[in-house]
Design a protein around this motif. Structure first.
Motif, PDB file in Angstrom:
ATOM      1  N   GLU A  81       3.613   5.838  -5.524  1.00 52.59           N
ATOM      2  CA  GLU A  81       3.525   5.835  -6.983  1.00 52.59           C
ATOM      3  C   GLU A  81       2.459   6.818  -7.484  1.00 52.59           C
ATOM      4  OE1 GLU A  81       2.005   2.634 -10.210  1.00 52.59           O
ATOM      5  OE2 GLU A  81       3.524   1.929  -8.800  1.00 52.59           O
ATOM      6  N   VAL A  82       1.307   6.830  -6.839  1.00 51.19           N
ATOM      7  CA  VAL A  82       0.192   7.649  -7.315  1.00 51.19           C
ATOM      8  C   VAL A  82       0.254   9.082  -6.777  1.00 51.19           C
ATOM      9  CG1 VAL A  82      -2.328   7.870  -7.343  1.00 51.19           C
ATOM     10  CG2 VAL A  82      -1.275   5.618  -7.579  1.00 51.19           C
ATOM     11  N   TYR A  83       0.630   9.270  -5.513  1.00 51.67           N
ATOM     12  CA  TYR A  83       0.556  10.589  -4.881  1.00 51.67           C
ATOM     13  C   TYR A  83       1.902  11.218  -4.560  1.00 51.67           C
ATOM     14  CZ  TYR A  83      -4.372   9.927  -4.788  1.00 51.67           C
ATOM     15  OH  TYR A  83      -5.670   9.721  -5.191  1.00 51.67           O
ATOM     16  N   GLY A  84       2.959  10.464  -4.630  1.00 54.93           N
ATOM     17  CA  GLY A  84       4.283  11.011  -4.348  1.00 54.93           C
ATOM     18  C   GLY A  84       4.623  11.036  -2.873  1.00 54.93           C
ATOM     19  N   THR A  85       3.680  11.486  -2.058  1.00 51.63           N
ATOM     20  CA  THR A  85       3.933  11.543  -0.619  1.00 51.63           C
ATOM     21  C   THR A  85       2.737  10.999   0.159  1.00 51.63           C
ATOM     22  OG1 THR A  85       2.981  13.757  -0.274  1.00 51.63           O
ATOM     23  CG2 THR A  85       5.332  13.650  -0.871  1.00 51.63           C
ATOM     24  N   GLN A  86       3.029  10.539   1.337  1.00 52.02           N
ATOM     25  CA  GLN A  86       1.991  10.051   2.242  1.00 52.02           C
ATOM     26  C   GLN A  86       1.073  11.193   2.640  1.00 52.02           C
ATOM     27  OE1 GLN A  86       3.382   7.310   5.344  1.00 52.02           O
ATOM     28  NE2 GLN A  86       2.259   8.563   6.820  1.00 52.02           N
ATOM     29  N   GLU A  87       1.636  12.384   2.802  1.00 49.98           N
ATOM     30  CA  GLU A  87       0.846  13.544   3.198  1.00 49.98           C
ATOM     31  C   GLU A  87      -0.185  13.919   2.130  1.00 49.98           C
ATOM     32  OE1 GLU A  87       1.408  18.024   5.009  1.00 49.98           O
ATOM     33  OE2 GLU A  87       3.161  16.988   4.200  1.00 49.98           O
TER      34      GLU A  87
ATOM     35  N   GLU B  14     -10.108   3.235  -4.199  1.00 49.05           N
ATOM     36  CA  GLU B  14     -10.570   4.119  -5.275  1.00 49.05           C
ATOM     37  C   GLU B  14      -9.477   5.111  -5.658  1.00 49.05           C
ATOM     38  OE1 GLU B  14     -14.040   5.893  -3.547  1.00 49.05           O
ATOM     39  OE2 GLU B  14     -15.314   4.171  -4.040  1.00 49.05           O
ATOM     40  N   LEU B  15      -8.839   5.712  -4.664  1.00 47.50           N
ATOM     41  CA  LEU B  15      -7.834   6.735  -4.911  1.00 47.50           C
ATOM     42  C   LEU B  15      -6.552   6.187  -5.532  1.00 47.50           C
ATOM     43  CD1 LEU B  15      -8.194   8.871  -1.660  1.00 47.50           C
ATOM     44  CD2 LEU B  15      -8.967   9.463  -3.969  1.00 47.50           C
ATOM     45  N   CYS B  16      -6.209   4.953  -5.185  1.00 47.35           N
ATOM     46  CA  CYS B  16      -4.961   4.366  -5.691  1.00 47.35           C
ATOM     47  C   CYS B  16      -5.177   3.435  -6.882  1.00 47.35           C
ATOM     48  CB  CYS B  16      -4.254   3.601  -4.577  1.00 47.35           C
ATOM     49  SG  CYS B  16      -3.556   4.671  -3.309  1.00 47.35           S
ATOM     50  N   GLY B  17      -6.421   3.234  -7.275  1.00 45.78           N
ATOM     51  CA  GLY B  17      -6.701   2.355  -8.400  1.00 45.78           C
ATOM     52  C   GLY B  17      -6.488   0.883  -8.092  1.00 45.78           C
ATOM     53  N   ILE B  18      -6.736   0.508  -6.844  1.00 42.73           N
ATOM     54  CA  ILE B  18      -6.588  -0.886  -6.423  1.00 42.73           C
ATOM     55  C   ILE B  18      -7.888  -1.619  -6.736  1.00 42.73           C
ATOM     56  CG2 ILE B  18      -6.241  -2.421  -4.445  1.00 42.73           C
ATOM     57  CD1 ILE B  18      -4.634  -0.067  -3.154  1.00 42.73           C
ATOM     58  N   LYS B  19      -7.777  -2.721  -7.446  1.00 40.86           N
ATOM     59  CA  LYS B  19      -8.950  -3.511  -7.824  1.00 40.86           C
ATOM     60  C   LYS B  19      -9.482  -4.284  -6.618  1.00 40.86           C
ATOM     61  CE  LYS B  19      -7.173  -4.086 -12.452  1.00 40.86           C
ATOM     62  NZ  LYS B  19      -6.549  -4.980 -13.402  1.00 40.86           N
ATOM     63  N   PRO B  20     -10.796  -4.473  -6.564  1.00 40.78           N
ATOM     64  CA  PRO B  20     -11.380  -5.226  -5.437  1.00 40.78           C
ATOM     65  C   PRO B  20     -10.734  -6.592  -5.208  1.00 40.78           C
ATOM     66  CG  PRO B  20     -13.114  -4.167  -6.680  1.00 40.78           C
ATOM     67  CD  PRO B  20     -11.833  -3.948  -7.460  1.00 40.78           C
TER      68      PRO B  20
ATOM     69  N   LEU C  92       0.837  -1.198   0.000  1.00 39.56           N
ATOM     70  CA  LEU C  92       0.000   0.000   0.000  1.00 39.56           C
ATOM     71  C   LEU C  92       0.875   1.252   0.000  1.00 39.56           C
ATOM     72  CD1 LEU C  92      -2.727   1.429   0.148  1.00 39.56           C
ATOM     73  CD2 LEU C  92      -2.648   1.126   2.639  1.00 39.56           C
ATOM     74  N   ARG C  93       1.921   1.251   0.794  1.00 35.75           N
ATOM     75  CA  ARG C  93       2.846   2.395   0.818  1.00 35.75           C
ATOM     76  C   ARG C  93       3.426   2.647  -0.582  1.00 35.75           C
ATOM     77  NH1 ARG C  93       4.754   3.737   6.189  1.00 35.75           N
ATOM     78  NH2 ARG C  93       4.127   2.151   7.671  1.00 35.75           N
TER      79      ARG C  93
END
Length: 69
Positions: A14-20, A53-59, A8-9
């Protein structure tokens, strides 16, 4: 029970660049997200759905991101 959130990290980075940045999109503080990723508190079902949803993770892949011991 502790879970390994490394996958997940990686998706967050990859998608957001930072945890924040991801925490902001989730509508939570960076501290609250950090507590979840470090097994100090648990992700709610709604948070898991939103994160996917935000990271594009499939169910079908949820278990490998959220329930890996």
């Amino acid at each position: 029970m502790s879970y390994n959130y490394n996958k997940l990290r990686g998706a967050i980075k990859e998608v957001y660049g930072t945890q924040e940045a991801f925490a902001n999109r989730m509508g939570m503080s960076n501290a609250a997200l950090s507590q979840r990723l470090n097994n100090k508190s648990k992700f709610s079902q709604n948070e898991i759905v939103r994160a996917c949803e935000l990271c594009g993770i499939k169910p079908a892949d949820i278990a490998s991101y959220f329930f890996c011991k």
